[in-house]
Design a protein around this motif. Structure first.
Motif, PDB file in Angstrom:
ATOM      1  N   PRO A 240       0.853  -1.198   0.000  1.00 40.45           N
ATOM      2  CA  PRO A 240       0.000   0.000   0.000  1.00 40.45           C
ATOM      3  C   PRO A 240       0.886   1.243   0.000  1.00 40.45           C
ATOM      4  CG  PRO A 240       0.014  -1.019   2.182  1.00 40.45           C
ATOM      5  CD  PRO A 240       0.908  -1.868   1.297  1.00 40.45           C
ATOM      6  N   ASP A 241       0.375   2.334  -0.506  1.00 35.47           N
ATOM      7  CA  ASP A 241       1.099   3.621  -0.514  1.00 35.47           C
ATOM      8  C   ASP A 241       2.512   3.491  -1.080  1.00 35.47           C
ATOM      9  OD1 ASP A 241      -1.117   4.711   0.907  1.00 35.47           O
ATOM     10  OD2 ASP A 241      -0.279   3.896   2.763  1.00 35.47           O
ATOM     11  N   LEU A 242       2.617   2.810  -2.200  1.00 32.23           N
ATOM     12  CA  LEU A 242       3.945   2.573  -2.776  1.00 32.23           C
ATOM     13  C   LEU A 242       4.590   3.878  -3.240  1.00 32.23           C
ATOM     14  CD1 LEU A 242       6.025   0.347  -3.659  1.00 32.23           C
ATOM     15  CD2 LEU A 242       4.984   0.484  -5.927  1.00 32.23           C
ATOM     16  N   ALA A 243       5.828   4.094  -2.790  1.00 32.94           N
ATOM     17  CA  ALA A 243       6.618   5.246  -3.245  1.00 32.94           C
ATOM     18  C   ALA A 243       7.971   4.715  -3.700  1.00 32.94           C
ATOM     19  CB  ALA A 243       6.786   6.246  -2.115  1.00 32.94           C
ATOM     20  N   LEU A 244       8.368   5.077  -4.905  1.00 35.37           N
ATOM     21  CA  LEU A 244       9.635   4.584  -5.449  1.00 35.37           C
ATOM     22  C   LEU A 244      10.593   5.743  -5.692  1.00 35.37           C
ATOM     23  CD1 LEU A 244       8.227   2.079  -8.133  1.00 35.37           C
ATOM     24  CD2 LEU A 244       9.179   1.484  -5.892  1.00 35.37           C
ATOM     25  N   GLU A 245      11.853   5.527  -5.352  1.00 40.20           N
ATOM     26  CA  GLU A 245      12.899   6.505  -5.645  1.00 40.20           C
ATOM     27  C   GLU A 245      13.385   6.216  -7.062  1.00 40.20           C
ATOM     28  OE1 GLU A 245      14.775   7.983  -2.431  1.00 40.20           O
ATOM     29  OE2 GLU A 245      12.685   7.688  -1.824  1.00 40.20           O
ATOM     30  N   VAL A 246      13.332   7.209  -7.904  1.00 35.08           N
ATOM     31  CA  VAL A 246      13.764   6.987  -9.285  1.00 35.08           C
ATOM     32  C   VAL A 246      14.792   8.024  -9.713  1.00 35.08           C
ATOM     33  CG1 VAL A 246      11.650   5.823 -10.059  1.00 35.08           C
ATOM     34  CG2 VAL A 246      11.798   8.323 -10.169  1.00 35.08           C
ATOM     35  N   ALA A 247      15.473   7.721 -10.819  1.00 34.63           N
ATOM     36  CA  ALA A 247      16.477   8.635 -11.359  1.00 34.63           C
ATOM     37  C   ALA A 247      15.850   9.528 -12.426  1.00 34.63           C
ATOM     38  CB  ALA A 247      17.633   7.828 -11.945  1.00 34.63           C
ATOM     39  N   ASP A 248      16.546  10.619 -12.735  1.00 34.69           N
ATOM     40  CA  ASP A 248      16.018  11.570 -13.729  1.00 34.69           C
ATOM     41  C   ASP A 248      16.363  11.083 -15.142  1.00 34.69           C
ATOM     42  OD1 ASP A 248      18.714  11.974 -13.401  1.00 34.69           O
ATOM     43  OD2 ASP A 248      18.614  14.167 -13.499  1.00 34.69           O
ATOM     44  N   ARG A 249      15.726  10.003 -15.540  1.00 32.86           N
ATOM     45  CA  ARG A 249      15.976   9.405 -16.850  1.00 32.86           C
ATOM     46  C   ARG A 249      14.716   8.639 -17.285  1.00 32.86           C
ATOM     47  NH1 ARG A 249      19.221   4.623 -17.992  1.00 32.86           N
ATOM     48  NH2 ARG A 249      17.246   4.043 -18.956  1.00 32.86           N
ATOM     49  N   SER A 250      14.824   7.878 -18.380  1.00 28.74           N
ATOM     50  CA  SER A 250      13.643   7.188 -18.885  1.00 28.74           C
ATOM     51  C   SER A 250      13.472   5.807 -18.248  1.00 28.74           C
ATOM     52  CB  SER A 250      13.726   7.062 -20.402  1.00 28.74           C
ATOM     53  OG  SER A 250      14.913   6.384 -20.772  1.00 28.74           O
ATOM     54  N   TYR A 251      12.230   5.420 -18.099  1.00 26.14           N
ATOM     55  CA  TYR A 251      11.861   4.130 -17.512  1.00 26.14           C
ATOM     56  C   TYR A 251      10.841   3.426 -18.401  1.00 26.14           C
ATOM     57  CZ  TYR A 251      14.032   4.937 -12.949  1.00 26.14           C
ATOM     58  OH  TYR A 251      14.923   5.130 -11.935  1.00 26.14           O
ATOM     59  N   ARG A 252      10.871   2.111 -18.304  1.00 23.00           N
ATOM     60  CA  ARG A 252       9.834   1.291 -18.926  1.00 23.00           C
ATOM     61  C   ARG A 252       9.048   0.643 -17.789  1.00 23.00           C
ATOM     62  NH1 ARG A 252      11.345  -3.945 -22.743  1.00 23.00           N
ATOM     63  NH2 ARG A 252       9.225  -4.614 -23.255  1.00 23.00           N
ATOM     64  N   PHE A 253       7.734   0.871 -17.765  1.00 24.80           N
ATOM     65  CA  PHE A 253       6.892   0.270 -16.740  1.00 24.80           C
ATOM     66  C   PHE A 253       5.967  -0.759 -17.374  1.00 24.80           C
ATOM     67  CE2 PHE A 253       7.752   4.569 -14.991  1.00 24.80           C
ATOM     68  CZ  PHE A 253       8.436   4.169 -13.844  1.00 24.80           C
ATOM     69  N   ARG A 254       5.987  -1.970 -16.827  1.00 25.72           N
ATOM     70  CA  ARG A 254       5.075  -3.027 -17.292  1.00 25.72           C
ATOM     71  C   ARG A 254       3.932  -3.080 -16.300  1.00 25.72           C
ATOM     72  NH1 ARG A 254       8.278  -7.045 -20.387  1.00 25.72           N
ATOM     73  NH2 ARG A 254      10.450  -6.327 -20.410  1.00 25.72           N
ATOM     74  N   ILE A 255       2.778  -2.621 -16.732  1.00 20.29           N
ATOM     75  CA  ILE A 255       1.661  -2.463 -15.805  1.00 20.29           C
ATOM     76  C   ILE A 255       0.653  -3.590 -16.001  1.00 20.29           C
ATOM     77  CG2 ILE A 255      -0.136  -0.903 -14.984  1.00 20.29           C
ATOM     78  CD1 ILE A 255       1.494   1.389 -16.137  1.00 20.29           C
ATOM     79  N   LEU A 256       0.346  -4.261 -14.905  1.00 17.04           N
ATOM     80  CA  LEU A 256      -0.695  -5.294 -14.911  1.00 17.04           C
ATOM     81  C   LEU A 256      -1.815  -4.832 -14.004  1.00 17.04           C
ATOM     82  CD1 LEU A 256      -1.982  -8.227 -14.993  1.00 17.04           C
ATOM     83  CD2 LEU A 256      -0.447  -8.783 -13.092  1.00 17.04           C
ATOM     84  N   ASN A 257      -3.046  -4.885 -14.491  1.00 18.95           N
ATOM     85  CA  ASN A 257      -4.174  -4.706 -13.584  1.00 18.95           C
ATOM     86  C   ASN A 257      -4.545  -6.086 -13.061  1.00 18.95           C
ATOM     87  OD1 ASN A 257      -6.509  -4.281 -12.176  1.00 18.95           O
ATOM     88  ND2 ASN A 257      -7.464  -2.954 -13.718  1.00 18.95           N
ATOM     89  N   GLY A 258      -4.115  -6.374 -11.842  1.00 14.07           N
ATOM     90  CA  GLY A 258      -4.376  -7.676 -11.225  1.00 14.07           C
ATOM     91  C   GLY A 258      -5.541  -7.620 -10.240  1.00 14.07           C
ATOM     92  N   SER A 259      -6.388  -6.599 -10.364  1.00  3.85           N
ATOM     93  CA  SER A 259      -7.547  -6.478  -9.468  1.00  3.85           C
ATOM     94  C   SER A 259      -8.648  -7.437  -9.901  1.00  3.85           C
ATOM     95  CB  SER A 259      -8.130  -5.069  -9.527  1.00  3.85           C
ATOM     96  OG  SER A 259      -7.134  -4.095  -9.393  1.00  3.85           O
ATOM     97  N   ASN A 260      -9.568  -7.702  -8.994  1.00  2.00           N
ATOM     98  CA  ASN A 260     -10.717  -8.540  -9.343  1.00  2.00           C
ATOM     99  C   ASN A 260     -11.685  -7.802 -10.259  1.00  2.00           C
ATOM    100  OD1 ASN A 260      -9.518 -10.274  -7.489  1.00  2.00           O
ATOM    101  ND2 ASN A 260     -11.480 -10.962  -6.664  1.00  2.00           N
ATOM    102  N   ALA A 261     -11.985  -6.539  -9.954  1.00  2.00           N
ATOM    103  CA  ALA A 261     -13.009  -5.827 -10.721  1.00  2.00           C
ATOM    104  C   ALA A 261     -12.700  -4.344 -10.933  1.00  2.00           C
ATOM    105  CB  ALA A 261     -14.368  -5.950 -10.022  1.00  2.00           C
ATOM    106  N   ARG A 262     -11.596  -3.871 -10.372  1.00  2.00           N
ATOM    107  CA  ARG A 262     -11.261  -2.444 -10.429  1.00  2.00           C
ATOM    108  C   ARG A 262     -10.718  -2.062 -11.805  1.00  2.00           C
ATOM    109  NH1 ARG A 262     -12.273   1.593  -7.195  1.00  2.00           N
ATOM    110  NH2 ARG A 262     -11.836   0.303  -5.372  1.00  2.00           N
ATOM    111  N   ILE A 263     -11.229  -0.972 -12.349  1.00  2.00           N
ATOM    112  CA  ILE A 263     -10.726  -0.430 -13.615  1.00  2.00           C
ATOM    113  C   ILE A 263      -9.960   0.859 -13.281  1.00  2.00           C
ATOM    114  CG2 ILE A 263     -11.417   0.550 -15.856  1.00  2.00           C
ATOM    115  CD1 ILE A 263     -14.034  -1.193 -15.533  1.00  2.00           C
ATOM    116  N   PHE A 264      -8.830   1.086 -13.947  1.00  2.75           N
ATOM    117  CA  PHE A 264      -8.055   2.302 -13.695  1.00  2.75           C
ATOM    118  C   PHE A 264      -7.997   3.169 -14.955  1.00  2.75           C
ATOM    119  CE2 PHE A 264      -6.283  -0.915 -10.811  1.00  2.75           C
ATOM    120  CZ  PHE A 264      -6.360  -0.261  -9.591  1.00  2.75           C
ATOM    121  N   LYS A 265      -7.908   4.460 -14.717  1.00  4.78           N
ATOM    122  CA  LYS A 265      -7.708   5.434 -15.788  1.00  4.78           C
ATOM    123  C   LYS A 265      -6.389   6.132 -15.470  1.00  4.78           C
ATOM    124  CE  LYS A 265      -9.920   9.635 -17.636  1.00  4.78           C
ATOM    125  NZ  LYS A 265     -11.171  10.433 -17.631  1.00  4.78           N
TER     126      LYS A 265
END
Ligand SMILES: [Cu+2]
Length: 592
Positions: A240-265
């Motif tokens: 919960p409340d995930l916060a990530l330290e990142v660098a000032d550069r480009s990232y590739r994020f692989r996003i999975l919606n693993g919820s039972n019924a939640r839709i995200f925008k």
């Protein structure tokens, strides 16, 4: 509690046609009694020579999720028996299963050991595998059993996942924690200058509800039995409340919606548009830019983000407000800014404070199974983050300096388009009609049958077909002759139009090889929701890539082209709202 409010609550429930549904018990404990633990599983075959061999054990565990007491979860643990030790990446202190890393062309054997107190089977979501390796519920094994999967990786480089497909129990088992990523790589993808290693990160989006003593609460009685489970907290990568330290550069994020019924925008808090580089089936031909990105249960998208210029700042990946995915009575009564907020004020604030005792899932046996005694149905309804409300998902603290950066390639990799004239049925699409039987959603007019597949659900192997998914409420028979029982669920509905009651978006998932979207036909202005809700989501679809799950909005028609290569057998297609799937919104297609 004030009578006026009680009356108001009752009215909301009645408006939603859920009066009688409230007394029904959750289906989860019933399954434990009914299902005989009968099957021993499948053994390895001598003829199959694996390059990688993995043991994957499903068992009960305790992990730290919130401050304080650990949470009891169900979890996959992986171990490499043969081959590249990097094939299994374990996430420490997490309920999520390991990340499995495969390469196209590898032959994989997985020993699934069921150490759960319940039947179990795994589905390799997105992977094109033979029938016996696809996790059909007819193959589920009892506690203590082992199921051996053997398959060759035929997917192109892509982000897939694995999760339960147990008859009537997929939703509860996935909710308890059973899920993990499968990342497939191939040479063509590795040759591209995309962010790698620590700059290539998965983001697994889920929602959960916890009891005061940090246990998972899975209660989807009443409204949520029809709408699907919605939790009161967002959990990303198991935290919960995930916060990530990142660098000032480009990232590739692989996003999975693993919820039972939640839709995200999905959208960026700093107003940057969303750069999408991949879908369910891997990289697109070229990046596409969207103001926001819709991601429904089961789907994966890969996005690219450059944090240059954001050093010292915090950038939030958030979910923005949207409408039109839930039945109008829900959105009117409970949508943000609506009656739900007024009720929260009247009730003295905090979500989750109403209705008394909250107990855990009681997954280990009978303890807690009759639970929820003190919780009123309205409390359940009020204790979730409403579908379509604004929420923060992940905070990125851009505080590391990076010397190098990878610019966004403008070409990624080619996608040969499936062409309409190459399908065997260009003028007669095979239907996938989303309908209902009483309170249960159906596909092509029927609920799930374990081995049933009708003529329109039968496809010759190695053919390409046009399919059309559409909403058929009002066209299908509403009652199949079980009138008493089914009718009772609808008491209190009064004159409410059934079509409106059940008008909601369904993420439809087709097992087997990836499909391509040929055409998306927007809802007419006179559909149940009208065009208003659709306007809030329509710019967030990406139809340019390979997919196997697609969100179908109320009134929308989606035409897709799907190949049925290589393997004969029974393959599922279903709604990936897992409560819908478990209630029967699933069918087989039979490849012959
Ligand atoms: Cu559904």
């Amino acid at each position: 509690m004030n009578d006026k409010i009680n009356l108001k609550r009752r009215r909301v429930l009645q408006t939603m046609g859920l009066g009688a549904a409230l007394v029904s018990t959750p289906s989860f404990p019933i399954i434990l009694k009914k299902e005989a633990f009968k099957r021993k599983g499948r053994q390895a075959t001598a003829a199959f020579a694996p390059d990688v061999e993995i043991e994957l054990t499903a068992s009960v565990a305790r992990v730290p999720i919130l401050q304080g007491r650990q949470t009891q979860v169900w979890r996959y643990e992986g171990k490499v028996l043969k081959g590249d030790p990097a094939s299994v990446v374990t996430l420490p202190d997490n309920y999520l299963g390991p990340i499995l890393r495969f390469r196209t062309g590898q032959r994989v054997r997985v020993w699934m050991k069921n150490r759960l107190p319940q039947n179990h089977i795994i589905h390799w979501h997105g992977m094109h595998v033979p029938f016996e390796a696809d996790g059909h519920p007819s193959y589920e094994v009892g506690p203590g059993g082992t199921y051996v999967y053997e398959f060759e990786v035929r997917n192109r480089a892509s982000t897939n996942w694995f999760h339960p497909h147990t008859h009537h129990a997929t939703a509860a088992q996935a909710y308890a924690g059973l899920a993990g990523l499968v990342i497939v790589e191939d040479d063509e993808e590795r040759a591209l200058p995309l962010p790698r290693g620590e700059f290539d990160l998965p983001l697994i989006l889920q929602d959960r509800t916890f009891t005061p003593d940090n246990q998972l609460l899975y209660d989807h009685r009443g409204p949520l039995s029809i709408l699907g489970f919605l939790g009161e907290r967002i959990v990303v990568n198991g935290k919960p409340d995930l916060a990530l330290e990142v660098a000032d550069r480009s990232y590739r994020f692989r996003i999975l919606n693993g919820s039972n019924a939640r839709i995200f925008k999905l959208a960026w808090s700093d107003g940057e548009p969303v750069t999408v580089i991949g879908t369910d089936g891997g990289l697109l031909e070229r990046p596409v830019i969207r103001p926001y990105l819709m991601i429904s249960p089961g789907e994966r998208y890969e996005i690219w983000r450059d944090f240059r210029g954001a050093r010292g700042r915090e950038v939030v990946l958030e979910s923005r407000e949207f409408k039109g995915t839930m039945p109008p009575p829900y959105e009117n009564a409970l949508g943000s800014g609506g009656m739900r907020d007024r009720m929260r004020q009247l009730m003295g604030g905090g979500m989750g404070r109403m209705g008394g005792s909250r107990r855990g899932m009681g997954m280990m046996g009978s303890e807690g199974m009759g639970g929820m005694g003190g919780m009123g149905p309205m409390a359940i309804l009020s204790r979730h983050l409403p579908q379509g409300s604004r929420m923060e998902l992940v905070r990125f603290r851009v505080n590391k300096k990076s010397k190098e950066n990878q610019p966004l390639p403008d070409r990624l990799r080619s996608i040969p388009r499936y062409r309409l004239e190459e399908t065997v049925n260009p003028n007669q699409p095979r239907p996938i009609a989303l309908g209902n039987q009483g309170r249960n959603f159906t596909l092509n007019g029927h609920l799930f049958e374990m081995t049933g597949a009708s003529k329109i659900e039968t496809f010759p192997v190695n053919t390409l077909h046009l399919l059309e998914i559409f909403h058929a409420h009002g066209e299908m028979k509403m009652n199949d002759g079980h009138s008493d029982e089914e009718g009772s669920g609808m008491t209190g509905m009064g004159n409410m139009n059934l079509a409106m009651m059940l008008a909601m978006a369904h993420p439809i998932h087709l097992h087997g090889a990836y499909f391509q979207i040929a055409e998306r036909i927007a809802p007419h202005g006179d559909s149940e929701h009208g065009a208003e809700g659709y306007e809030t989501v329509k710019d967030g679809f990406v139809d340019e890539g390979y997919q196997e799950t697609v969100l179908v909005m109320p009134g929308e028609r989606i035409r897709l082209i799907k190949p049925f290569p290589d393997y004969k057998g029974l393959f599922l297609y279903h709604c990936h709202n897992l409560e819908h799937e478990n209630a029967g919104m699933m069918r087989n297609f039979k490849v012959v």
